[in-house]
Motif scaffolding. Sequence first.
Motif, PDB file in Angstrom:
ATOM      1  N   ARG A 292       0.927  -1.332  -0.108  1.00 19.97           N
ATOM      2  CA  ARG A 292      -0.411  -0.327  -0.318  1.00 19.97           C
ATOM      3  C   ARG A 292       0.642   1.102  -0.204  1.00 19.97           C
ATOM      4  NH1 ARG A 292       1.811   1.828   4.896  1.00 19.97           N
ATOM      5  NH2 ARG A 292       2.657  -0.227   6.028  1.00 19.97           N
ATOM      6  N   PHE A 293       0.586   2.422   0.005  1.00 22.84           N
ATOM      7  CA  PHE A 293       0.668   3.618  -0.434  1.00 22.84           C
ATOM      8  C   PHE A 293       1.210   4.208   1.885  1.00 22.84           C
ATOM      9  CE2 PHE A 293      -1.414   4.697  -4.398  1.00 22.84           C
ATOM     10  CZ  PHE A 293      -0.347   5.280  -4.686  1.00 22.84           C
ATOM     11  N   GLY A 294       2.806   4.522   1.691  1.00 22.26           N
ATOM     12  CA  GLY A 294       2.991   5.109   2.997  1.00 22.26           C
ATOM     13  C   GLY A 294       2.242   5.854   2.908  1.00 22.26           C
ATOM     14  N   ASP A 295       2.239   6.424   4.604  1.00 20.49           N
ATOM     15  CA  ASP A 295       1.355   7.147   5.161  1.00 20.49           C
ATOM     16  C   ASP A 295       2.070   7.915   6.501  1.00 20.49           C
ATOM     17  OD1 ASP A 295      -0.286   9.103   6.973  1.00 20.49           O
ATOM     18  OD2 ASP A 295      -1.985   7.907   7.164  1.00 20.49           O
ATOM     19  N   PRO A 296       3.054   9.286   6.130  1.00 19.04           N
ATOM     20  CA  PRO A 296       2.653   9.957   4.967  1.00 19.04           C
ATOM     21  C   PRO A 296       2.936  10.235   4.127  1.00 19.04           C
ATOM     22  CG  PRO A 296       4.520  11.245   7.511  1.00 19.04           C
ATOM     23  CD  PRO A 296       3.642   9.188   7.109  1.00 19.04           C
ATOM     24  N   GLU A 297       4.276   9.032   3.017  1.00 14.10           N
ATOM     25  CA  GLU A 297       4.528   9.620   1.933  1.00 14.10           C
ATOM     26  C   GLU A 297       3.673   9.518   1.020  1.00 14.10           C
ATOM     27  OE1 GLU A 297       5.595   7.228   4.437  1.00 14.10           O
ATOM     28  OE2 GLU A 297       7.359   6.689   4.402  1.00 14.10           O
ATOM     29  N   THR A 298       2.744   9.391   0.701  1.00 11.40           N
ATOM     30  CA  THR A 298       1.845   9.225   0.121  1.00 11.40           C
ATOM     31  C   THR A 298       0.472  11.306   0.091  1.00 11.40           C
ATOM     32  OG1 THR A 298       0.555   7.530   0.580  1.00 11.40           O
ATOM     33  CG2 THR A 298      -0.761   8.855  -0.773  1.00 11.40           C
ATOM     34  N   GLN A 299       1.410  12.003   1.099  1.00 11.83           N
ATOM     35  CA  GLN A 299       0.967  12.884   1.328  1.00 11.83           C
ATOM     36  C   GLN A 299       1.710  13.747   0.076  1.00 11.83           C
ATOM     37  OE1 GLN A 299       0.500  10.866   3.468  1.00 11.83           O
ATOM     38  NE2 GLN A 299      -0.539  11.071   5.500  1.00 11.83           N
ATOM     39  N   VAL A 300       3.502  12.898   0.548  1.00 12.93           N
ATOM     40  CA  VAL A 300       4.214  13.846  -0.186  1.00 12.93           C
ATOM     41  C   VAL A 300       4.407  13.827  -1.891  1.00 12.93           C
ATOM     42  CG1 VAL A 300       7.105  13.790  -0.572  1.00 12.93           C
ATOM     43  CG2 VAL A 300       5.754  13.495   1.267  1.00 12.93           C
ATOM     44  N   LEU A 301       3.950  12.637  -2.285  1.00 16.12           N
ATOM     45  CA  LEU A 301       3.804  12.133  -3.115  1.00 16.12           C
ATOM     46  C   LEU A 301       2.840  12.467  -3.827  1.00 16.12           C
ATOM     47  CD1 LEU A 301       4.256   8.166  -2.972  1.00 16.12           C
ATOM     48  CD2 LEU A 301       6.151   9.981  -3.197  1.00 16.12           C
ATOM     49  N   MET A 302       1.671  12.954  -3.951  1.00 17.34           N
ATOM     50  CA  MET A 302       0.450  13.653  -4.043  1.00 17.34           C
ATOM     51  C   MET A 302       1.150  15.171  -4.637  1.00 17.34           C
ATOM     52  SD  MET A 302      -2.118  11.293  -4.902  1.00 17.34           S
ATOM     53  CE  MET A 302      -0.099   9.757  -4.894  1.00 17.34           C
ATOM     54  N   GLN A 303       1.795  15.540  -3.690  1.00 14.73           N
ATOM     55  CA  GLN A 303       2.339  16.915  -4.543  1.00 14.73           C
ATOM     56  C   GLN A 303       3.051  17.012  -5.106  1.00 14.73           C
ATOM     57  OE1 GLN A 303       1.838  20.227  -2.752  1.00 14.73           O
ATOM     58  NE2 GLN A 303       0.245  18.964  -0.932  1.00 14.73           N
ATOM     59  N   LEU A 304       3.785  15.912  -5.349  1.00  9.94           N
ATOM     60  CA  LEU A 304       4.610  15.914  -6.834  1.00  9.94           C
ATOM     61  C   LEU A 304       4.367  15.616  -8.092  1.00  9.94           C
ATOM     62  CD1 LEU A 304       8.144  14.087  -4.811  1.00  9.94           C
ATOM     63  CD2 LEU A 304       7.803  17.073  -5.243  1.00  9.94           C
ATOM     64  N   LEU A 305       3.643  14.577  -7.697  1.00 12.32           N
ATOM     65  CA  LEU A 305       3.050  13.776  -9.212  1.00 12.32           C
ATOM     66  C   LEU A 305       2.288  14.707  -9.721  1.00 12.32           C
ATOM     67  CD1 LEU A 305       2.840  10.887  -9.948  1.00 12.32           C
ATOM     68  CD2 LEU A 305       0.475  10.258  -9.224  1.00 12.32           C
ATOM     69  N   ASP A 306       2.239  15.282 -10.976  1.00 10.78           N
ATOM     70  CA  ASP A 306       1.808  16.068 -12.660  1.00 10.78           C
ATOM     71  C   ASP A 306       1.700  14.691 -12.961  1.00 10.78           C
ATOM     72  OD1 ASP A 306       1.608  18.110 -13.759  1.00 10.78           O
ATOM     73  OD2 ASP A 306       2.352  18.190 -14.676  1.00 10.78           O
ATOM     74  N   GLU A 307       0.073  13.647 -12.668  1.00 12.77           N
ATOM     75  CA  GLU A 307      -0.399  13.262 -13.847  1.00 12.77           C
ATOM     76  C   GLU A 307      -1.780  13.613 -13.548  1.00 12.77           C
ATOM     77  OE1 GLU A 307       0.882   9.954 -15.679  1.00 12.77           O
ATOM     78  OE2 GLU A 307       2.776  10.309 -15.571  1.00 12.77           O
ATOM     79  N   ASP A 308      -3.222  12.855 -14.518  1.00  4.61           N
ATOM     80  CA  ASP A 308      -4.588  12.825 -14.158  1.00  4.61           C
ATOM     81  C   ASP A 308      -3.923  11.018 -12.574  1.00  4.61           C
ATOM     82  OD1 ASP A 308      -6.952  13.547 -15.407  1.00  4.61           O
ATOM     83  OD2 ASP A 308      -6.781  11.700 -14.238  1.00  4.61           O
ATOM     84  N   LEU A 309      -4.310  10.948 -11.580  1.00  2.00           N
ATOM     85  CA  LEU A 309      -4.656  10.284 -11.034  1.00  2.00           C
ATOM     86  C   LEU A 309      -5.673   9.006 -11.214  1.00  2.00           C
ATOM     87  CD1 LEU A 309      -2.645   8.889  -8.548  1.00  2.00           C
ATOM     88  CD2 LEU A 309      -4.766   9.984  -7.185  1.00  2.00           C
ATOM     89  N   ALA A 310      -7.048   9.987 -11.720  1.00  2.00           N
ATOM     90  CA  ALA A 310      -7.606   8.581 -11.461  1.00  2.00           C
ATOM     91  C   ALA A 310      -7.566   7.871 -13.146  1.00  2.00           C
ATOM     92  CB  ALA A 310      -8.812   9.581 -11.628  1.00  2.00           C
ATOM     93  N   SER A 311      -7.259   8.449 -13.388  1.00  2.00           N
ATOM     94  CA  SER A 311      -6.776   8.052 -14.404  1.00  2.00           C
ATOM     95  C   SER A 311      -5.361   6.421 -14.480  1.00  2.00           C
ATOM     96  CB  SER A 311      -6.360   8.970 -16.241  1.00  2.00           C
ATOM     97  OG  SER A 311      -7.119   9.410 -17.260  1.00  2.00           O
ATOM     98  N   LEU A 312      -4.196   7.310 -14.299  1.00  2.00           N
ATOM     99  CA  LEU A 312      -3.176   6.234 -13.828  1.00  2.00           C
ATOM    100  C   LEU A 312      -3.849   5.224 -12.774  1.00  2.00           C
ATOM    101  CD1 LEU A 312      -0.119   6.198 -13.613  1.00  2.00           C
ATOM    102  CD2 LEU A 312      -0.118   7.522 -11.452  1.00  2.00           C
ATOM    103  N   LEU A 313      -4.407   5.174 -12.125  1.00  2.00           N
ATOM    104  CA  LEU A 313      -4.913   4.692 -11.195  1.00  2.00           C
ATOM    105  C   LEU A 313      -5.591   3.131 -11.936  1.00  2.00           C
ATOM    106  CD1 LEU A 313      -5.253   5.821  -7.690  1.00  2.00           C
ATOM    107  CD2 LEU A 313      -3.274   4.816  -8.816  1.00  2.00           C
ATOM    108  N   LEU A 314      -6.285   3.540 -13.067  1.00  2.00           N
ATOM    109  CA  LEU A 314      -7.192   2.757 -13.246  1.00  2.00           C
ATOM    110  C   LEU A 314      -6.746   1.740 -14.242  1.00  2.00           C
ATOM    111  CD1 LEU A 314     -10.077   1.969 -13.851  1.00  2.00           C
ATOM    112  CD2 LEU A 314     -10.266   3.807 -16.036  1.00  2.00           C
ATOM    113  N   GLU A 315      -5.622   2.477 -15.073  1.00  2.00           N
ATOM    114  CA  GLU A 315      -4.697   1.635 -16.116  1.00  2.00           C
ATOM    115  C   GLU A 315      -3.703   0.701 -15.393  1.00  2.00           C
ATOM    116  OE1 GLU A 315      -0.498   3.990 -17.428  1.00  2.00           O
ATOM    117  OE2 GLU A 315      -2.049   5.733 -17.784  1.00  2.00           O
TER     118      GLU A 315
END
Length: 434
Positions: A292-315
């Motif tokens: 799973r994603f880390g907590d609080p690492e996810t909070q960091v990663l979501m600041q950095l990710l420049d992708e459409d998250l819904a599409s990426l996770l669906l992929e």
Amino acid sequence: MKILLLGSGGREHALALKLKASAGPVELVSAPGSDALAELGERVWLDLENPAGIAAWCREHRPDLMVVGPEVPLVAGVADAVRALGIPVFGHAAATARLEGSKAFAKAFMQRHAIPCAASHTITDLAAGEALIKGWHHGYPIVLKADGLAAGKGVVLAQTQSEALATFHAFLAGQFGEASKMVVFEAPLVGMELSLHVLVDVDGDHAAYALLPACQDHKRIFEGDQGPNTGGMGAFGPLPFLRSEDIERMCTTLVEPTVRGLQQDGLVARGVLFLGVMWTASGPELLEYNVRFGDPETQVLMQLLDEDLASLLLEVAEGRLVSRELRLKPHTAIAVVLAAEDYPEGAKKGVPIFLGAPAVTVIHAGTRKQDGQWLTNGGRVLNLATSAPDLAAARAAIESALPQVHWPGMQVRRDIGLKALRHAEAGRTVQDPW
Ligand code: AMP
Ligand code: GLY
């Protein structure tokens, strides 16, 4: 896209905010969610340990995607139950989730696939364990790990023989129920710890992965890494002194053998793997897998990710991930945890929170709302997260925001990322003593 998100903490709030920022409209349903998540969509009461119950809800409501936050539902088989309905799931099959659900399984996997890790012994027998401790020749501390899930409390670094014996006896006596009836003993690894997240999509002949930036968590409650362990008091990423050849080295020695190993073992992986890495004098070694994603690492990663998250996770969920470099902001991100009084021993709940208008992202981890007022409702209460061109600027942005959020007894570490910043400023590399 209708998305069912399982979980309720800061990780899930950060994922939810990013999902809602996707290009297409996202209808979010969280289970069990939180008052903060309820502001982003519907909330349903589902038991995360009951795959049949979650599948029944999905059969009726047909989400386009289920995203699983915590490890417990994955280990319980929720992803399998929902995928069987033909609904895409971002989250691993139970057989793969054993990489986190059983330390003995994970160690056997690492050894089978020649992934560098600490020497270990898996023990279920009292006399064998006592003999191992008395004849211990790997140096101190002796690392004892309860085999199964123990809410992050199943790892003890025993500094003495008597502490190791006492821990071992408590484990075998069922301190964590069945989870501690099997114990993994490990040699101590010394070095710098980091969190490496990888999106993985492995099923039969198809194997793809995409790396996220390496982060560093701060587990101890007090500044200077003092005091008891917590779930994580803050994180930042990427690490300023990590060079591209260092990342490549982790890919070659840890990530790629993992992906090949999953394939060879016939394990289906459609989600994220979070590798706990210790960079030792002889290079990176694997401490553990999380599924799973880390907590609080996810909070960091979501600041950095420049992708459409819904599409990426669906992929990933649909088995369409292609190995590639993810689009990232050329920034450093930081997430600082604001924790309750008494944490981590307890958590003083129901304390009113002063929440002004900080110029950073406010993530809710353990809050509830009563008559329009936010109250503390867990150990880790809020996170402040932001990104800036470098680590110093990101730290400064959090410092400026801090006066905007407080309550009596609030605990916060103001040194998140500071040690790494000094390491980088001194011109040191990941190979230098930490
Ligand atoms: P784990 O849940 O296996 O990651 O263990 C929790 C924490 O214990 C890790 O984040 C490390 O800080 C520490 N740890 C685990 N295994 C070892 C080891 N073999 N040597 C030193 N520290 C360890
Ligand atoms: N931040 C460590 C974890 O999520 O396990």
